[in-house]
Design an enzyme around this catalytic site. Structure first.
Site, PDB file in Angstrom:
ATOM      1  N   ARG A   1      13.467   5.022  56.777  1.00  0.00           N
ATOM      2  CA  ARG A   1      14.913   5.057  56.559  1.00  0.00           C
ATOM      3  C   ARG A   1      15.217   5.256  55.071  1.00  0.00           C
ATOM      4  NH1 ARG A   1      16.690  -1.345  57.222  1.00  0.00           N
ATOM      5  NH2 ARG A   1      16.456  -1.858  55.015  1.00  0.00           N
TER       6      ARG A   1
ATOM      7  N   GLY B   1       0.731  -1.253   0.000  1.00  0.00           N
ATOM      8  CA  GLY B   1       0.000   0.000   0.000  1.00  0.00           C
ATOM      9  C   GLY B   1       0.758   1.299   0.000  1.00  0.00           C
TER      10      GLY B   1
ATOM     11  N   ARG C   1      34.656   5.426  26.253  1.00  0.00           N
ATOM     12  CA  ARG C   1      36.094   5.184  26.119  1.00  0.00           C
ATOM     13  C   ARG C   1      36.508   3.949  26.917  1.00  0.00           C
ATOM     14  NH1 ARG C   1      36.257  10.624  27.389  1.00  0.00           N
ATOM     15  NH2 ARG C   1      37.467  10.257  29.286  1.00  0.00           N
TER      16      ARG C   1
ATOM     17  N   ILE D   1       2.008  -7.020  12.934  1.00  0.00           N
ATOM     18  CA  ILE D   1       2.000  -8.480  12.876  1.00  0.00           C
ATOM     19  C   ILE D   1       2.803  -8.959  11.667  1.00  0.00           C
ATOM     20  CG2 ILE D   1       0.572 -10.562  12.768  1.00  0.00           C
ATOM     21  CD1 ILE D   1       0.245  -8.904  15.337  1.00  0.00           C
TER      22      ILE D   1
ATOM     23  N   VAL E   1      -4.159  -7.474   7.300  1.00  0.00           N
ATOM     24  CA  VAL E   1      -3.599  -8.669   6.674  1.00  0.00           C
ATOM     25  C   VAL E   1      -3.190  -8.318   5.248  1.00  0.00           C
ATOM     26  CG1 VAL E   1      -4.003 -11.052   5.957  1.00  0.00           C
ATOM     27  CG2 VAL E   1      -5.049 -10.194   8.070  1.00  0.00           C
TER      28      VAL E   1
ATOM     29  N   PHE F   1      18.541   4.007  61.796  1.00  0.00           N
ATOM     30  CA  PHE F   1      18.442   4.292  63.234  1.00  0.00           C
ATOM     31  C   PHE F   1      19.803   4.174  63.914  1.00  0.00           C
ATOM     32  CE2 PHE F   1      17.092  -0.324  63.156  1.00  0.00           C
ATOM     33  CZ  PHE F   1      18.225  -0.851  63.780  1.00  0.00           C
TER      34      PHE F   1
ATOM     35  N   ARG G   1      27.923   2.951  62.368  1.00  0.00           N
ATOM     36  CA  ARG G   1      27.279   4.265  62.319  1.00  0.00           C
ATOM     37  C   ARG G   1      28.025   5.296  63.162  1.00  0.00           C
ATOM     38  NH1 ARG G   1      23.084   5.740  59.773  1.00  0.00           N
ATOM     39  NH2 ARG G   1      22.639   3.559  59.289  1.00  0.00           N
TER      40      ARG G   1
ATOM     41  N   LYS H   1      15.844 -15.408   9.925  1.00  0.00           N
ATOM     42  CA  LYS H   1      16.096 -16.838  10.081  1.00  0.00           C
ATOM     43  C   LYS H   1      16.847 -17.383   8.879  1.00  0.00           C
ATOM     44  CE  LYS H   1      13.863 -21.332  10.697  1.00  0.00           C
ATOM     45  NZ  LYS H   1      12.635 -22.067  11.066  1.00  0.00           N
TER      46      LYS H   1
ATOM     47  N   HIS I   1      32.824  10.324  43.447  1.00  0.00           N
ATOM     48  CA  HIS I   1      32.666   8.877  43.598  1.00  0.00           C
ATOM     49  C   HIS I   1      31.284   8.512  44.136  1.00  0.00           C
ATOM     50  CE1 HIS I   1      36.851   8.857  42.647  1.00  0.00           C
ATOM     51  NE2 HIS I   1      37.198   9.423  43.786  1.00  0.00           N
TER      52      HIS I   1
END
Length: 521
Positions: free
Chosen positions: A517, A39, A218, A129, A69, A470, A445, A140, A279
């Protein structure tokens, strides 16, 4: 000559993206190929003055169901899947089927329709489809058939057929691999869309992901590691990798990781704010009355660690703000925008990367977060919802008799927002809306408290502290008090919370418990 079987060459072209297809068809036609098309593609090629054989003349069946289709037919499938063996060629000849030697298909734009937010009925019509079937069949049978799934591939084939050479085996194999990858990505996008529509998000039984390579880097974290950058998901969320590089060399693997970390911090802070990251951890962050002040205060949080760092601001950088950065050796600067005078100054600094990322929020205070976060582990993938910092204080409670002062509240909010972006165990000290000490990544901590206090030195006097988890014992609060901290915000939840609160009361520290937390591993 280019790869063919049978008495003539035939190419089937059926594309939704018409870019470059006329040039490909012309090259194939001039090389002696018959062009078969469907088409809209056929009409486009005729407008370009090219002879086209409608596919329905090959199949003997018109397009059905409004175009749903058209290529699903044995004359097409067998023409693609027939190997170049005498048995296969004899079999298709008995059924008056001719081999097809090349296929060019660009699939219906399902991903673009999803990005537009089209309704389900419209999305369904963008599920290809026949195109997927053509690509899979041709790929394939790559040993005989050339398959093209993207206009960017056309030029190599045009050059090959224009020279009169066979299309090389290695090129056909690579094109087949790309076709299978395109089909897999297309199906993944459709599967993800339907999973969300069916309410299976965010953790469906099968997680289908697709990412497209944006750049080969790099190297990775170290020069001996190869690396690449892939993109996926919403462009609105990919603000760092989608940022415009205004000046400086290409970004490295570590640059991108640190830029992402710095941008996340300033995106969670009120405007104007700035942060410096080394970092993946902040070594400075601050809120100011103007971008320049925010930058100066962020850089002043830990000037030694800021050397060679990544600088981020959540407000535009003008010349006065750029002057605050000009004296620092930084690796990269990112902001929503950089004006021309500021860019001229920053671009004069050798090796400095300058990026404009656009507004970090859709709405004030709401960062554009990804739907899910991923981390690879050997043989698998950890997936979680992103940690929402936000400004919801409804669950916060003052646990001590003394409530924070207004100044302490401002510093607690800043320390709490930044703390969520620090590797656990994390302690952040803030004073006068400036981060003055960060304790990151410690196994204990109390060691994080001591490290943050060491970084802050005398600035810890009168500072507020945030803890991402905590306090398991009172020793952390005691170390903070010894450094001069006067207010603490922490999630709570320890079996010794009462002991920790009593220590804060005894030491004159105001304590806020958030009930949530923010571990970051």
């Amino acid at each position: 000559m280019w790869q063919k079987v049978g008495s003539s060459r035939r190419a089937l072209l059926s594309v939704s993206d018409k870019k470059g297809i006329a040039a490909l068809a012309r090259a194939l036609h001039e090389a002696g190929a018959e062009i078969i098309s469907t088409g809209g593609t056929a009409a486009h090629l005729r407008e370009s003055g090219l002879p086209v054989r409608p596919l329905e003349q090959v199949t003997g069946v018109p397009e059905l169901l409004g175009g749903r289709v058209k290529t699903l037919h044995p004359a097409v499938a067998a023409g693609l899947l027939a190997r170049g063996t005498p048995d296969d060629l004899d079999e298709i000849a008995r059924h008056s089927i001719e081999p097809i030697d090349l296929v060019a298909v660009t699939l219906y734009p399902f991903e673009q329709a999803e990005a537009r937010g089209d309704a389900m009925a419209e999305m369904v019509e963008e599920i290809d489809i026949g195109g997927v079937t053509l690509l899979r069949a041709a790929a394939k049978n790559w040993a005989r058939v050339t398959v093209l799934c993207d206009p960017g591939q056309y030029q190599e084939v045009i050059a090959a057929v224009g020279s009169g050479r066979d299309i090389p085996d290695e090129l056909r194999l690579r094109l087949a691999a790309e076709a299978f990858a395109r089909v897999a990505a297309y199906d993944a996008a459709i599967a993800s869309y339907f999973q969300r529509a069916a309410g299976q998000a965010p953790f469906p039984e099968r997680l289908t992901l697709t990412f497209n390579r944006r750049a080969v880097l790099r190297y990775g974290e170290n020069p001996h590691q190869q690396a690449a950058l892939y993109e996926g998901g919403s462009p609105a969320q990919a603000q760092v990798i989608g940022a415009r590089l205004l000046a400086g060399p290409a970004l490295s693997y570590n640059n991108i990781a640190d830029l992402e970390a710095a941008w996340a911090i300033v995106s969670d802070l009120p405007r104007p704010a700035a942060a410096v990251v080394k970092h993946m951890n902040p070594c400075g962050a601050a809120v100011g009355t103007a971008t320049r002040e925010a930058l100066e205060r962020a850089l002043g949080g830990d000037p030694v660690s800021a050397f060679g760092g990544i600088v981020a601001a959540n407000a535009g950088i003008d010349l006065t703000a750029a002057e605050a950065i000009a004296g620092l050796y930084a690796d990269a600067v990112i902001a929503p925008s950089v004006d021309s005078d500021a860019l001229a100054l920053l671009a004069s600094k050798r090796g400095l990367k300058v990026l404009a990322a656009g507004d970090p929020r859709e709405d004030e205070g709401a960062r554009r977060r990804p739907d899910l976060e991923f981390r690879s582990v050997a043989g698998g993938l950890l997936v979680q919802e992103p940690d929402a910092i936000g400004g919801d204080e409804s669950g916060w409670q003052v646990a001590t008799g003394r409530a924070p002062t207004e100044a302490e509240w401002e510093d607690l909010r800043l320390a709490w927002a930044v703390c969520a972006h620090v590797k656990s165990n994390a302690i952040v000290l803030s004073r006068d809306r400036q981060v003055v000490g960060v304790g990151a990544g410690q196994m204990s901590r109390v060691d994080s408290v001591r490290l943050a206090a060491h970084k802050a030195q005398e600035r810890a006097q009168g500072a507020s502290a945030a803890s991402d988890g905590f306090f398991p014992f009172a020793d952390g609060i005691e170390a903070a008090a010894a450094a001069g901290v006067t207010a603490v915000i922490q999630p709570g939840g320890s079996i010794r919370d009462a002991e920790v609160v009593r220590a804060a009361e005894r030491l004159g520290i105001a304590m806020v418990i958030t009930g949530r937390r923010h571990f970051r591993h």
